[in-house]
Scaffold this motif. Structure first.
Motif, PDB file in Angstrom:
ATOM      1  N   CYS A   1       0.828  -1.199   0.000  1.00  0.00           N
ATOM      2  CA  CYS A   1       0.000   0.000   0.000  1.00  0.00           C
ATOM      3  C   CYS A   1       0.867   1.255   0.000  1.00  0.00           C
ATOM      4  O   CYS A   1       2.086   1.182  -0.016  1.00  0.00           O
ATOM      5  CB  CYS A   1      -0.922  -0.012   1.221  1.00  0.00           C
ATOM      6  SG  CYS A   1      -0.035  -0.029   2.792  1.00  0.00           S
ATOM      7  N   ALA A   2       0.196   2.383   0.025  1.00  0.00           N
ATOM      8  CA  ALA A   2       0.861   3.685   0.073  1.00  0.00           C
ATOM      9  C   ALA A   2       0.109   4.568   1.059  1.00  0.00           C
ATOM     10  O   ALA A   2      -1.078   4.354   1.309  1.00  0.00           O
ATOM     11  CB  ALA A   2       0.873   4.326  -1.304  1.00  0.00           C
ATOM     12  N   VAL A   3       0.814   5.561   1.602  1.00  0.00           N
ATOM     13  CA  VAL A   3       0.200   6.508   2.532  1.00  0.00           C
ATOM     14  C   VAL A   3       0.273   7.896   1.921  1.00  0.00           C
ATOM     15  O   VAL A   3       1.324   8.327   1.439  1.00  0.00           O
ATOM     16  CB  VAL A   3       0.913   6.486   3.906  1.00  0.00           C
ATOM     17  CG1 VAL A   3       0.334   7.557   4.824  1.00  0.00           C
ATOM     18  CG2 VAL A   3       0.803   5.112   4.550  1.00  0.00           C
ATOM     19  N   PHE A   4      -0.876   8.582   1.919  1.00  0.00           N
ATOM     20  CA  PHE A   4      -0.971   9.952   1.423  1.00  0.00           C
ATOM     21  C   PHE A   4      -1.601  10.816   2.502  1.00  0.00           C
ATOM     22  O   PHE A   4      -2.374  10.328   3.321  1.00  0.00           O
ATOM     23  CB  PHE A   4      -1.853  10.030   0.170  1.00  0.00           C
ATOM     24  CG  PHE A   4      -1.367   9.201  -0.978  1.00  0.00           C
ATOM     25  CD1 PHE A   4      -0.298   9.623  -1.748  1.00  0.00           C
ATOM     26  CD2 PHE A   4      -1.987   8.000  -1.284  1.00  0.00           C
ATOM     27  CE1 PHE A   4       0.150   8.848  -2.808  1.00  0.00           C
ATOM     28  CE2 PHE A   4      -1.553   7.222  -2.339  1.00  0.00           C
ATOM     29  CZ  PHE A   4      -0.478   7.643  -3.104  1.00  0.00           C
ATOM     30  N   THR A   5      -1.295  12.110   2.462  1.00  0.00           N
ATOM     31  CA  THR A   5      -1.991  13.078   3.303  1.00  0.00           C
ATOM     32  C   THR A   5      -2.946  13.850   2.404  1.00  0.00           C
ATOM     33  O   THR A   5      -2.521  14.463   1.420  1.00  0.00           O
ATOM     34  CB  THR A   5      -1.007  14.038   3.998  1.00  0.00           C
ATOM     35  OG1 THR A   5      -0.108  13.266   4.791  1.00  0.00           O
ATOM     36  CG2 THR A   5      -1.755  15.028   4.884  1.00  0.00           C
ATOM     37  N   ALA A   6      -4.212  13.808   2.737  1.00  0.00           N
ATOM     38  CA  ALA A   6      -5.233  14.462   1.913  1.00  0.00           C
ATOM     39  C   ALA A   6      -5.170  15.980   2.066  1.00  0.00           C
ATOM     40  O   ALA A   6      -4.956  16.492   3.162  1.00  0.00           O
ATOM     41  CB  ALA A   6      -6.620  13.961   2.302  1.00  0.00           C
ATOM     42  N   GLY A   7      -5.352  16.665   0.947  1.00  0.00           N
ATOM     43  CA  GLY A   7      -5.504  18.112   0.973  1.00  0.00           C
ATOM     44  C   GLY A   7      -4.252  18.921   1.202  1.00  0.00           C
ATOM     45  O   GLY A   7      -4.322  20.121   1.425  1.00  0.00           O
ATOM     46  N   ASN A   8      -3.071  18.305   1.116  1.00  0.00           N
ATOM     47  CA  ASN A   8      -1.851  19.084   1.360  1.00  0.00           C
ATOM     48  C   ASN A   8      -1.057  19.347   0.090  1.00  0.00           C
ATOM     49  O   ASN A   8       0.046  19.870   0.141  1.00  0.00           O
ATOM     50  CB  ASN A   8      -0.975  18.405   2.416  1.00  0.00           C
ATOM     51  CG  ASN A   8      -0.260  17.175   1.906  1.00  0.00           C
ATOM     52  OD1 ASN A   8      -0.566  16.667   0.826  1.00  0.00           O
ATOM     53  ND2 ASN A   8       0.686  16.661   2.684  1.00  0.00           N
ATOM     54  N   GLY A   9      -1.602  18.977  -1.062  1.00  0.00           N
ATOM     55  CA  GLY A   9      -0.926  19.249  -2.325  1.00  0.00           C
ATOM     56  C   GLY A   9       0.170  18.259  -2.668  1.00  0.00           C
ATOM     57  O   GLY A   9       0.919  18.476  -3.617  1.00  0.00           O
ATOM     58  N   SER A  10       0.286  17.159  -1.925  1.00  0.00           N
ATOM     59  CA  SER A  10       1.343  16.188  -2.199  1.00  0.00           C
ATOM     60  C   SER A  10       0.995  15.263  -3.365  1.00  0.00           C
ATOM     61  O   SER A  10       1.852  14.556  -3.868  1.00  0.00           O
ATOM     62  CB  SER A  10       1.656  15.360  -0.948  1.00  0.00           C
ATOM     63  OG  SER A  10       0.515  14.616  -0.553  1.00  0.00           O
ATOM     64  N   THR A  11      -0.272  15.251  -3.771  1.00  0.00           N
ATOM     65  CA  THR A  11      -0.673  14.472  -4.937  1.00  0.00           C
ATOM     66  C   THR A  11      -1.310  15.423  -5.955  1.00  0.00           C
ATOM     67  O   THR A  11      -1.587  16.578  -5.647  1.00  0.00           O
ATOM     68  CB  THR A  11      -1.683  13.372  -4.555  1.00  0.00           C
ATOM     69  OG1 THR A  11      -2.868  13.979  -4.033  1.00  0.00           O
ATOM     70  CG2 THR A  11      -1.105  12.407  -3.527  1.00  0.00           C
ATOM     71  N   LYS A  12      -1.538  14.927  -7.140  1.00  0.00           N
ATOM     72  CA  LYS A  12      -2.152  15.746  -8.189  1.00  0.00           C
ATOM     73  C   LYS A  12      -3.583  16.119  -7.788  1.00  0.00           C
ATOM     74  O   LYS A  12      -4.252  15.383  -7.066  1.00  0.00           O
ATOM     75  CB  LYS A  12      -2.142  14.997  -9.519  1.00  0.00           C
ATOM     76  CG  LYS A  12      -0.749  14.805 -10.077  1.00  0.00           C
ATOM     77  CD  LYS A  12      -0.151  16.152 -10.410  1.00  0.00           C
ATOM     78  CE  LYS A  12       1.233  16.037 -10.984  1.00  0.00           C
ATOM     79  NZ  LYS A  12       1.835  17.342 -11.243  1.00  0.00           N
ATOM     80  N   PRO A  13      -4.079  17.273  -8.265  1.00  0.00           N
ATOM     81  CA  PRO A  13      -5.392  17.772  -7.820  1.00  0.00           C
ATOM     82  C   PRO A  13      -6.545  16.782  -7.976  1.00  0.00           C
ATOM     83  O   PRO A  13      -7.379  16.645  -7.080  1.00  0.00           O
ATOM     84  CB  PRO A  13      -5.619  19.013  -8.682  1.00  0.00           C
ATOM     85  CG  PRO A  13      -4.278  19.433  -9.138  1.00  0.00           C
ATOM     86  CD  PRO A  13      -3.433  18.194  -9.194  1.00  0.00           C
ATOM     87  N   GLY A  14      -6.608  16.058  -9.096  1.00  0.00           N
ATOM     88  CA  GLY A  14      -7.713  15.131  -9.305  1.00  0.00           C
ATOM     89  C   GLY A  14      -7.676  13.956  -8.352  1.00  0.00           C
ATOM     90  O   GLY A  14      -8.709  13.525  -7.832  1.00  0.00           O
ATOM     91  N   PHE A  15      -6.483  13.432  -8.087  1.00  0.00           N
ATOM     92  CA  PHE A  15      -6.349  12.311  -7.159  1.00  0.00           C
ATOM     93  C   PHE A  15      -6.661  12.784  -5.744  1.00  0.00           C
ATOM     94  O   PHE A  15      -7.357  12.102  -4.991  1.00  0.00           O
ATOM     95  CB  PHE A  15      -4.945  11.710  -7.242  1.00  0.00           C
ATOM     96  CG  PHE A  15      -4.781  10.439  -6.460  1.00  0.00           C
ATOM     97  CD1 PHE A  15      -5.225   9.230  -6.981  1.00  0.00           C
ATOM     98  CD2 PHE A  15      -4.193  10.435  -5.208  1.00  0.00           C
ATOM     99  CE1 PHE A  15      -5.085   8.046  -6.271  1.00  0.00           C
ATOM    100  CE2 PHE A  15      -4.057   9.261  -4.478  1.00  0.00           C
ATOM    101  CZ  PHE A  15      -4.504   8.061  -5.021  1.00  0.00           C
ATOM    102  N   ASP A  16      -6.180  13.957  -5.387  1.00  0.00           N
ATOM    103  CA  ASP A  16      -6.431  14.499  -4.052  1.00  0.00           C
ATOM    104  C   ASP A  16      -7.927  14.738  -3.832  1.00  0.00           C
ATOM    105  O   ASP A  16      -8.474  14.407  -2.783  1.00  0.00           O
ATOM    106  CB  ASP A  16      -5.646  15.797  -3.850  1.00  0.00           C
ATOM    107  CG  ASP A  16      -5.661  16.256  -2.409  1.00  0.00           C
ATOM    108  OD1 ASP A  16      -5.300  15.464  -1.520  1.00  0.00           O
ATOM    109  OD2 ASP A  16      -6.063  17.408  -2.168  1.00  0.00           O
ATOM    110  N   GLU A  17      -8.586  15.290  -4.833  1.00  0.00           N
ATOM    111  CA  GLU A  17     -10.036  15.500  -4.737  1.00  0.00           C
ATOM    112  C   GLU A  17     -10.758  14.172  -4.566  1.00  0.00           C
ATOM    113  O   GLU A  17     -11.654  14.029  -3.729  1.00  0.00           O
ATOM    114  CB  GLU A  17     -10.554  16.224  -5.981  1.00  0.00           C
ATOM    115  CG  GLU A  17     -12.043  16.469  -5.956  1.00  0.00           C
ATOM    116  CD  GLU A  17     -12.570  17.158  -7.203  1.00  0.00           C
ATOM    117  OE1 GLU A  17     -13.800  17.351  -7.271  1.00  0.00           O
ATOM    118  OE2 GLU A  17     -11.780  17.488  -8.113  1.00  0.00           O
ATOM    119  N   GLY A  18     -10.359  13.182  -5.362  1.00  0.00           N
ATOM    120  CA  GLY A  18     -10.973  11.867  -5.268  1.00  0.00           C
ATOM    121  C   GLY A  18     -10.768  11.219  -3.907  1.00  0.00           C
ATOM    122  O   GLY A  18     -11.686  10.627  -3.350  1.00  0.00           O
TER     123      GLY A  18
END
Length: 199
Positions: A138-155
């Motif tokens: 798996c992977a760990v992301f922080t939502a809403g901090n701009g670390s991923t592309k806008p569409g993925f973050d929104e999703g």
């Protein structure tokens, strides 16, 4: 004396307006390169919308898919009932990223003149959390901090723990007309995302 003073104030006002006029005019002037970029983005928005809707229709998902105002589509595979993903929260996910389109190039009518790069076949995997070599795959992301592309973050922020959903994302909300290593320009992408944990 009053007439001279009034006349001089009018001249100062007119001079100020004349000096400001070029700046005011330039606000409404679109350069040739800006116009080309805008037209390209508008064409790709139509192409991506058609591509996503066609995928959902072919796979009998259109009736259950929802669309955000930005153009991200979400289709539920498994509905979770855990903690929702909100800005600032970390989320542990398993995901598989696939090409919906592989660099469709708009023609003059706004529809594709070509459907992209054969080195990146539609439906092929370009990213997989299982390749991260973690124990959970798996992977760990922080939502809403701009670390991923806008569409993925929104999703991500439309998910909750236990969800498994498809995120179908227009190219402009991922890598756009620039593309990136392994992803050609103007590629609409799809992610099959399973939320393991929200913390």
């Amino acid at each position: 004396m009053k007439n001279i003073l009034l006349h001089s104030r009018l001249l100062v006002l007119l001079a100020g307006l004349l000096l400001a006029a070029p700046a005011l005019w330039s606000c409404n002037t679109e350069t040739a390169s800006t116009k080309v970029l805008r037209e390209h983005e508008e064409q790709m928005a139509r192409i991506d919308e058609d591509t996503i809707r066609n995928y959902l229709t072919r796979n009998n998902l259109i009736a259950t898919a929802t669309r955000t105002n930005s153009g991200v589509y979400v289709s539920t595979i498994v509905a979770g009932n855990g903690t929702p993903v909100t800005a600032g929260k970390q989320v542990r996910v398993k995901y598989v990223g696939r090409f919906l389109s592989n660099g469709a190039q708009p023609g003059s009518s706004g529809y594709p003149a070509s459907f992209g790069n054969p080195s990146f076949p539609q439906g092929s995997i370009f990213d997989n959390s299982a390749d991260n070599r973690t124990a959970c795959g798996c992977a760990v992301f922080t939502a809403g901090n701009g670390s991923t592309k806008p569409g993925f973050d929104e999703g991500l922020q439309l998910l909750r723990k236990g969800d498994r959903k498809l995120l179908l994302i227009p190219s402009r909300l991922m890598y756009g007309s620039a593309g990136t290593t392994g992803i050609p320009p103007d590629s609409a992408l799809m992610f099959d995302v399973e939320v393991l944990e929200v913390f």
